[in-house]
Structures are given as C-alpha cells and as structure tokens.
Design a protein around this motif. Sequence first.
Motif, PDB file in Angstrom:
ATOM      1  N   SER A 210       0.848  -1.187   0.000  1.00 42.16           N
ATOM      2  CA  SER A 210       0.000   0.000   0.000  1.00 42.16           C
ATOM      3  C   SER A 210       0.884   1.237   0.000  1.00 42.16           C
ATOM      4  N   VAL A 211       0.258   2.400  -0.101  1.00 42.33           N
ATOM      5  CA  VAL A 211       0.998   3.664  -0.100  1.00 42.33           C
ATOM      6  C   VAL A 211       1.863   3.790   1.142  1.00 42.33           C
ATOM      7  N   GLU A 212       1.309   3.418   2.319  1.00 45.67           N
ATOM      8  CA  GLU A 212       2.056   3.604   3.567  1.00 45.67           C
ATOM      9  C   GLU A 212       3.324   2.759   3.596  1.00 45.67           C
ATOM     10  N   MET A 213       3.283   1.569   2.997  1.00 44.86           N
ATOM     11  CA  MET A 213       4.469   0.710   2.992  1.00 44.86           C
ATOM     12  C   MET A 213       5.565   1.317   2.115  1.00 44.86           C
ATOM     13  N   PRO A 223      16.231   1.191  -0.788  1.00 41.98           N
ATOM     14  CA  PRO A 223      15.980   1.385  -2.221  1.00 41.98           C
ATOM     15  C   PRO A 223      15.136   0.305  -2.904  1.00 41.98           C
ATOM     16  N   VAL A 224      14.890  -0.830  -2.233  1.00 32.54           N
ATOM     17  CA  VAL A 224      14.169  -1.940  -2.868  1.00 32.54           C
ATOM     18  C   VAL A 224      13.139  -2.500  -1.896  1.00 32.54           C
ATOM     19  N   LEU A 225      11.899  -2.660  -2.373  1.00 41.29           N
ATOM     20  CA  LEU A 225      10.830  -3.261  -1.581  1.00 41.29           C
ATOM     21  C   LEU A 225      10.316  -4.487  -2.313  1.00 41.29           C
ATOM     22  N   ILE A 226      10.331  -5.633  -1.640  1.00 39.80           N
ATOM     23  CA  ILE A 226       9.892  -6.908  -2.211  1.00 39.80           C
ATOM     24  C   ILE A 226       8.696  -7.404  -1.411  1.00 39.80           C
ATOM     25  N   ALA A 227       7.591  -7.672  -2.093  1.00 35.03           N
ATOM     26  CA  ALA A 227       6.363  -8.072  -1.406  1.00 35.03           C
ATOM     27  C   ALA A 227       5.842  -9.382  -1.969  1.00 35.03           C
ATOM     28  N   VAL A 228       5.219 -10.170  -1.103  1.00 31.69           N
ATOM     29  CA  VAL A 228       4.662 -11.449  -1.527  1.00 31.69           C
ATOM     30  C   VAL A 228       3.346 -11.268  -2.268  1.00 31.69           C
ATOM     31  N   SER A 229       2.702 -10.109  -2.073  1.00 28.79           N
ATOM     32  CA  SER A 229       1.386  -9.877  -2.668  1.00 28.79           C
ATOM     33  C   SER A 229       1.429  -8.669  -3.608  1.00 28.79           C
ATOM     34  N   ALA A 230       0.239  -8.157  -3.936  1.00 30.25           N
ATOM     35  CA  ALA A 230       0.117  -7.133  -4.975  1.00 30.25           C
ATOM     36  C   ALA A 230       0.337  -5.719  -4.456  1.00 30.25           C
ATOM     37  N   PRO A 231       0.740  -4.809  -5.341  1.00 36.07           N
ATOM     38  CA  PRO A 231       0.772  -3.391  -4.987  1.00 36.07           C
ATOM     39  C   PRO A 231      -0.525  -2.716  -5.410  1.00 36.07           C
ATOM     40  N   THR A 232      -0.823  -1.591  -4.805  1.00 39.41           N
ATOM     41  CA  THR A 232      -1.901  -0.750  -5.326  1.00 39.41           C
ATOM     42  C   THR A 232      -1.333   0.126  -6.439  1.00 39.41           C
ATOM     43  N   ALA A 233      -2.220   0.648  -7.276  1.00 43.20           N
ATOM     44  CA  ALA A 233      -1.780   1.506  -8.375  1.00 43.20           C
ATOM     45  C   ALA A 233      -1.080   2.755  -7.851  1.00 43.20           C
ATOM     46  N   LEU A 234      -1.604   3.326  -6.766  1.00 41.18           N
ATOM     47  CA  LEU A 234      -1.001   4.531  -6.218  1.00 41.18           C
ATOM     48  C   LEU A 234       0.365   4.227  -5.611  1.00 41.18           C
ATOM     49  N   ALA A 235       0.528   3.051  -5.028  1.00 40.79           N
ATOM     50  CA  ALA A 235       1.824   2.660  -4.473  1.00 40.79           C
ATOM     51  C   ALA A 235       2.871   2.570  -5.577  1.00 40.79           C
ATOM     52  N   VAL A 236       2.502   2.029  -6.727  1.00 39.32           N
ATOM     53  CA  VAL A 236       3.420   1.943  -7.864  1.00 39.32           C
ATOM     54  C   VAL A 236       3.810   3.336  -8.335  1.00 39.32           C
TER      55      VAL A 236
END
Length: 272
Positions: A210-213, A223-236
């Motif tokens: 999410s945006v907060e993450m 500099p790098v964020l790796i997530a097991v699930s999906a991002p939101t469009a705004l987070a991207v």
Amino acid sequence: MRRPAHSTAPGLSVQRDGARRVTRALPEEVPVAMVFDGTTQAVMMASPTDLEDFATGFALTEGFIETADQIAELEIAHHAKGIEARFWLNRAQGQVLAARRRSMAGPVGCGLCGIDSIDQAIRPLPRLRSNLRLHRDQVAQASDTLRHWQPLHDRTRAVHAAGALGPDGRITCAREDVGRHNALDKLIGALVRGGQDPAQSAFVITSRVSVEMVQKTVMAGCPVLIAVSAPTALAVSLAEEAGLTLAAFARGGGFDLYAHPQRIETGATDVA
C-alpha cells in the motif's frame, strides 16, 4: 507487566469429517500509545514485542524525528490496558514537533486513520539514490528466505513479517507483528538501533504494498521493496516518483517488477 507475544484459547474445529475440540495459539495485540514530550501523537494496535524497535521505527517513518540521535530518552511503560512508548526529544526537535502537532490514530492494519488532510496522507518523499544491486534469484527466493525468521507466525498463522535482505541474498534482521505497518516499523527501528544502514538492504514484506508501505520504506532510505502480494496503483506511482524499486508477487520462484527495475539483474531480458 510484560506481555507475551501469544496465548492459547480453546475452540471447536468443524471440518468435513466432523468436529473436534482444539487449542490454538493466538497472537496478542494491545494498544501502544506513542507519546512525545508528554503528548500522545498516535495510538497503534500492535504485538507487544520489540517495542523499542517499533517506537523508533514509527517515529522515523512518520516524520516525528529525522535521526535516532534526536531521541534524548525512550521509555516503555506497561499499563493494565495498554502500553506507552514515552519519548523525550532533544530540545531542537522538541520545538519542531511542538510547532507541528500532527495528530493521528491507528487501528490495526490502518496507517492513515486520523490524518486530517489529503496533503498529509500523500506527503512528498525524498528521491532515493542507491548502488544496491540484487540478482533475480535473490528476489525470487526472498519470501521463502524470510519464512525461516517467522517463529510467531509458525505458532499462530496470524501475523506479518518484514525482513532486511542483504546484497548476498541473506536476511540480516526480521521482525513480526499483527500489523504489516508495525512489522516494517519494527524492522526499521531494529536496523537503526543496531547501526545498520537500511540503504544497504532490500525490505521483504509478507503483505500487499500500500501507499504507507512505500512511504515508510522510502523514509528509511531503503531502495528496494519486495512483497509477496500485490501493490496498489497509487503505491506503484509513488515508488516510481521516489526512485524505489518495487517487486511484487514474489513467490513460487518468480516476481513482477513495477518500478525502477535497474537494481535487479534479470538476465537477457533486462530493462532499465
């Protein structure tokens, strides 16, 4: 009065082949008040572990302090109904905070409740600069690597984790919490308090992005964020603007790259 990370509770497990009584390990969650120079600025529902890390990381990522040395003193006070993280800031930062007086409240899983303007919610972020590079295999295996650092999840199956992945592909530090934001704050606090530079690691999280993450990761300088699930469009979009490399759906031996892929060596199909 120290609180355990988990407790047990009886239940009735109803399955296709019948019902049976069970005893489950359940994660504890308590209200944690963030108190700066005598004024409560936030109340978060959190797991009652690694509270100094949590408080320090929260103060940094939410902008109450810019560096850990602005904290003159930090005390964890346990009460019957909750916990206080009591900060005393140095004189200069105390004056800055007194002028700002930002107020927010955070139920579990929520990092935006109580912010009283959209401008504060989507706050400007610094632009990341980093020479960190990771191989595609390190990113693809990051979630599996983090699994070995989740003892509370193994007991309860009900908490999130955040870990720091070094350039050698190893997890150097990890923290768990019922709240995904809290787990990330705890990790950041642990790194800073331990003298590790977040800019030299990738963050691995067991949740959606999410945006907060994104905001917390960038504020920490990672500099790098790796997530097991999906991002939101705004987070991207926010990750792109801030210079953050964002990898999502990192499971099953693969991942998707959504922003600044140049930090990941992907092989013949590299895109810069």
